[in-house]
Design a protein around this motif. Sequence first.
Motif, PDB file in Angstrom:
ATOM      1  N   MET A   1       0.843  -1.188   0.000  1.00  0.00           N
ATOM      2  CA  MET A   1       0.000   0.000   0.000  1.00  0.00           C
ATOM      3  C   MET A   1       0.879   1.239   0.000  1.00  0.00           C
ATOM      4  O   MET A   1       1.976   1.230   0.546  1.00  0.00           O
ATOM      5  CB  MET A   1      -0.888   0.004   1.248  1.00  0.00           C
ATOM      6  CG  MET A   1      -1.925  -1.081   1.246  1.00  0.00           C
ATOM      7  SD  MET A   1      -2.865  -1.114   2.780  1.00  0.00           S
ATOM      8  CE  MET A   1      -1.713  -1.955   3.861  1.00  0.00           C
TER       9      MET A   1
ATOM     10  N   ASN B   1      -6.695   1.871   0.448  1.00  0.00           N
ATOM     11  CA  ASN B   1      -5.952   0.928   1.274  1.00  0.00           C
ATOM     12  C   ASN B   1      -6.888   0.055   2.106  1.00  0.00           C
ATOM     13  O   ASN B   1      -6.627  -1.131   2.293  1.00  0.00           O
ATOM     14  CB  ASN B   1      -4.952   1.665   2.163  1.00  0.00           C
ATOM     15  CG  ASN B   1      -3.844   2.301   1.345  1.00  0.00           C
ATOM     16  OD1 ASN B   1      -3.497   1.825   0.270  1.00  0.00           O
ATOM     17  ND2 ASN B   1      -3.278   3.377   1.843  1.00  0.00           N
TER      18      ASN B   1
ATOM     19  N   TYR C   1       3.406  -0.915   5.604  1.00  0.00           N
ATOM     20  CA  TYR C   1       2.484   0.214   5.651  1.00  0.00           C
ATOM     21  C   TYR C   1       2.650   0.986   6.963  1.00  0.00           C
ATOM     22  O   TYR C   1       2.653   2.209   6.989  1.00  0.00           O
ATOM     23  CB  TYR C   1       1.050  -0.284   5.469  1.00  0.00           C
ATOM     24  CG  TYR C   1       0.020   0.801   5.321  1.00  0.00           C
ATOM     25  CD1 TYR C   1       0.123   1.756   4.321  1.00  0.00           C
ATOM     26  CD2 TYR C   1      -1.065   0.868   6.175  1.00  0.00           C
ATOM     27  CE1 TYR C   1      -0.834   2.760   4.173  1.00  0.00           C
ATOM     28  CE2 TYR C   1      -2.026   1.862   6.032  1.00  0.00           C
ATOM     29  CZ  TYR C   1      -1.903   2.793   5.035  1.00  0.00           C
ATOM     30  OH  TYR C   1      -2.849   3.777   4.906  1.00  0.00           O
TER      31      TYR C   1
ATOM     32  N   ASP D   1       5.916   2.917   6.712  1.00  0.00           N
ATOM     33  CA  ASP D   1       5.737   4.062   5.822  1.00  0.00           C
ATOM     34  C   ASP D   1       4.995   5.190   6.538  1.00  0.00           C
ATOM     35  O   ASP D   1       5.327   6.371   6.383  1.00  0.00           O
ATOM     36  CB  ASP D   1       4.971   3.666   4.555  1.00  0.00           C
ATOM     37  CG  ASP D   1       5.797   2.814   3.598  1.00  0.00           C
ATOM     38  OD1 ASP D   1       7.024   2.695   3.803  1.00  0.00           O
ATOM     39  OD2 ASP D   1       5.205   2.258   2.651  1.00  0.00           O
ATOM     40  N   ASN D   2       3.996   4.819   7.323  1.00  0.00           N
ATOM     41  CA  ASN D   2       3.255   5.822   8.085  1.00  0.00           C
ATOM     42  C   ASN D   2       4.127   6.456   9.164  1.00  0.00           C
ATOM     43  O   ASN D   2       3.994   7.649   9.446  1.00  0.00           O
ATOM     44  CB  ASN D   2       1.981   5.224   8.691  1.00  0.00           C
ATOM     45  CG  ASN D   2       0.819   5.291   7.741  1.00  0.00           C
ATOM     46  OD1 ASN D   2       0.155   6.314   7.644  1.00  0.00           O
ATOM     47  ND2 ASN D   2       0.581   4.208   7.015  1.00  0.00           N
TER      48      ASN D   2
ATOM     49  N   CYS E   1      -2.431  -0.367  12.686  1.00  0.00           N
ATOM     50  CA  CYS E   1      -1.596  -1.379  12.022  1.00  0.00           C
ATOM     51  C   CYS E   1      -0.964  -2.324  13.040  1.00  0.00           C
ATOM     52  O   CYS E   1      -0.974  -3.543  12.854  1.00  0.00           O
ATOM     53  CB  CYS E   1      -0.494  -0.725  11.189  1.00  0.00           C
ATOM     54  SG  CYS E   1      -1.040   0.007   9.645  1.00  0.00           S
TER      55      CYS E   1
END
Length: 145
Positions: A50, A59, A81, A84-85, A129
């Motif tokens: 994503m 997503n 993910y 990345d966040n 997450c």
Amino acid sequence: FGSLYPALKRLLEKGYVTTYEQAQGARQKIFYRITEAGRDSFMEWLAVPMEISDGGSKNLVKIYFYDLLSADIRNMLLLRYEQDNMQYLKQLEKLESELSSKVDQEKDYYKFSTLYYGIVITKQTIEWCKHIRQGGALQELLLEM
């Protein structure tokens, strides 16, 4: 209708779905069925990591189907993910730090509030997450909020 039927037409042209007609009442209805090529293409798309820039809705559509992936692939994608966040959050917090001394926060309250929104949502996405990667109960997640 403006987006659904053109999308179905494109899927049909690519061989990802087939159609068949069947009487339903007094009229003929067209039904669509996914092909093996369509299923393969879908699974390929599902396994692509994503991107934050894709937005939350796209997503979430992917994650909705994550039960179709193996646990290893699912966890790898969610971890990426999440990471990345975390990187994106650092960028937002750096921007907040830089702007807080340059921007008149009263005058530009609503402009600045969009940055705050991004920070809050990104923090929540990271926690979400972590929670789903660890297989936490959804009720616990809702109670924490």
